[in-house]
Design an enzyme around this catalytic site. Sequence first.
Site, PDB file in Angstrom:
ATOM      1  N   THR A 120      52.622  40.080  34.789  1.00 40.48           N
ATOM      2  CA  THR A 120      51.360  39.517  35.253  1.00 40.48           C
ATOM      3  C   THR A 120      51.012  40.021  36.644  1.00 40.48           C
ATOM      4  O   THR A 120      51.791  39.865  37.583  1.00 40.48           O
ATOM      5  CB  THR A 120      51.429  37.980  35.262  1.00 40.48           C
ATOM      6  OG1 THR A 120      51.805  37.531  33.964  1.00 40.48           O
ATOM      7  CG2 THR A 120      50.090  37.382  35.638  1.00 40.48           C
ATOM      8  N   ASP A 128      54.277  41.085  42.231  1.00 38.96           N
ATOM      9  CA  ASP A 128      53.190  40.678  43.128  1.00 38.96           C
ATOM     10  C   ASP A 128      53.213  39.204  43.485  1.00 38.96           C
ATOM     11  O   ASP A 128      52.470  38.775  44.358  1.00 38.96           O
ATOM     12  CB  ASP A 128      51.828  41.023  42.497  1.00 38.96           C
ATOM     13  CG  ASP A 128      51.422  40.029  41.418  1.00 38.96           C
ATOM     14  OD1 ASP A 128      52.317  39.577  40.675  1.00 38.96           O
ATOM     15  OD2 ASP A 128      50.227  39.712  41.324  1.00 38.96           O
ATOM     16  N   ASP A 135      57.304  43.565  36.852  1.00 41.51           N
ATOM     17  CA  ASP A 135      56.781  42.284  36.419  1.00 41.51           C
ATOM     18  C   ASP A 135      55.555  42.553  35.555  1.00 41.51           C
ATOM     19  O   ASP A 135      54.936  43.614  35.647  1.00 41.51           O
ATOM     20  CB  ASP A 135      56.414  41.451  37.656  1.00 41.51           C
ATOM     21  CG  ASP A 135      55.790  40.118  37.283  1.00 41.51           C
ATOM     22  OD1 ASP A 135      56.358  39.437  36.417  1.00 41.51           O
ATOM     23  OD2 ASP A 135      54.746  39.780  37.847  1.00 41.51           O
TER      24      ASP A 135
END
Length: 797
Positions: free
Chosen positions: A345, A538, A343
């Site tokens: 961000t 996250d 991912d």
Amino acid sequence: MLIIPGPSPGGRGDGHRPRGAGRKALEGWPWFPQPEKVKRFGLAAFLGVTLVALTAGGVLRLAGLGEAAEVCWAAGTVVAVVPALWWVVSALRAGRLGVDAIAVLALVGALAVGEYLAGALIAVMLATGRALEEYALRRARRDLTALYERAPRWAHRHGSDGGARVDVSEVRRGDLLVVPAGELVPVDGVVVRHEAVLDESALTGEPLPVEHLAGESVRSGVVNAGPAFDLRATGTAEESTYAGVVRLARETEADTAPVVRLADRFAAWFLPLTLVVAGLAWALSGDAVRAVAVLVVATPCPLLLAAPAAIASGLSRTARTGVVVKGGGALETLGRARTLVLDKTGTLTRGRPEVVDVVPAPGHPAEEVLRLAAAVDQVSSHVLAAAVVRSATWRGLDVPAAAEVQEEPGRGTAGVVEGRQVQVGKAPPGTSSPWTATQRSRAALDSAMTVWVCVNGELAGVIFLRDAVRTDAARTLRRLRTAGIERIVMLTGDHVEVAESVAAVLDVDEVLAERTPAQKVAGVRAEAGRATTVMVGDGVNDAPALAAAQVGVAMGARGSAASTQAADVVLTTDRLDRLADAMDVARRARRIAVQSAGAGMGLSLLAMLAAALGALPPASGALLQEAIDVAVTLNALRALSGGHGTRVPVDAPTGDLLHRFDEEHARLRPALDLLRETADALDRPSAVVLPRLRRVHDVLVDEVLPHERAEESRLYPALGGLLGDPEATAPMSRAHAEIGRLVARLGRHLELASARGLLPEQVDDLRACLYGLHAVLTLHFAQEEEAYFSLVGQREE
């Protein structure tokens, strides 16, 4: 009736006691024998009895009492048959036919043919192997055990009687606590007043203390390495970071690794092979002793000892580096991964906006714009406001207090600062101009967010913010490629332009942008269908994708609870380079496990052939097999050590230098902004421009050039030795020379202008000089931070 007070055994509240609840209740008391202690005592007793039988027999034989010696050895053999049969039965009940069956056949065969010494040696071999395996696993799990044994148990809560000590379970969200020097932070919270100096090594593996200013969040389980400070609890003990780490640690078990389960598949062909070889040796030679010798050297399979010890050692090693792996299966799979999906961000980027530039409107100094904006924003909880305040703090600005502050959701914050009305947020209506159009265009090109600052109703400047790429991201991805990752994919819900700008810096193989959670899952499944895939994320929306990969990795320091639960690996510190560390450990542990098991199996097969040919009697074969088992288990324990991974080892003096120069970069950042601001103002009158040029020149000569010279004389020689190549820093030295040349050119311009003022023909060259310095220094700082400073982790901000 004797009633034993203690913890409630549970149940439905109607007098019903769940099966085994009474035993569980008793196990909570120290005088009740614990399962692990019982197991350990049993193995010690087993080893002691077999050793006594073997030794006593040897003494009796030397004393000329041969028959008595045979009785001792036979007794030791009989004693070993009982636990060996129990292990076989246990395996069968679990649906497996383990190679312990060979041990039973060898023991029974030794009794049948009267090879009592061989039987006694097999008994000692079995007992030693089991004890050694238990010791290896216990030592390997030592770091995980220490992790949850040091969990916070007490807190000091502020009250009318000062700091009253209470059980950590009594802490509630919002409680004001005091954390004394040298004690654990009991729950997650925010620093109130003062500053906190924390030793976070238990969670992150980072040995250096970390400073946290008032208002910053801290995590439970870290140690207060400075003076006492106040903490406002943001969660209970059960909700805190350390409790989550403890739960993860309890889930780590080495016996679930696929490489360990190879033992069961190995038994499926090794047991029949052993019986065939033993049968042929007996049939062709007519000597049953040869068959027993074959069974002896085939017992037990080294794979049963080596694989669990190596995998458990790997789990222990990852725990030391701030990585919790949920089981040996995840560690083994991580060690053979070939594709990495990340991912963007919060994983490749820091996950929070940061000020990248402050552009003042004509007539307004940049530092004043940021200072006034921070004064108003310091009372706001908005994420952009926090970034503005952080930037002002890093620059060392004196941020005044604001009065009459009002926050309008969706618009911004306004207040009175030093008698001036300051508004921070969206641009007010009617402020369109060529200057604002230029700034909006720049924001679109840079994929940056904007915060507009107005003073007394007049537009004073704009602050650009962006989610910056982690300084350790590029190095980590290079390390992962070196470790065996062949394909790297960025998977994000962000816009294509933003994702591709990050991907271009990090050299990923493919970008999948603007993906919904469902499309993320589909993307991960497609990659997992081609090769063993690791997914790193996250956020809550990453949880399904983490579950879809063979190995899901959660950035647990600031990630969501959902992603942590769905993941197989959790990074307990907000550092991506820990993933490369974990992969180094995983690959090494798997390699050592397979290496140890393979070597042991090969030696056992050679010994079986020698025994079948009559070259190896049962007693000698038992001694040889014992030596093989001990050797492969000790080899497996090498996984506890660090080994030579992809991380460049940094000695303490060089690490201190890297930290020092990294901190100097942070202090010099405002000088880079000053270069650009001065270049933009060169069209203004000489009386305005010349003081700015002199200030820029003074900063360059007094601060920037000494920094570069110190790097050249102290840091680069140390890095040349560290990297094993004195030429490794040559490109950076070339940048230093260019910086010095441009500073000297700026100085000559000032000498020419000192008498007659700034001449029109100087402006273009001065502008090129200032923009050139800005570009070279910006790139040079970025290269040093990525190539060198990331060796010791990114700066705490």
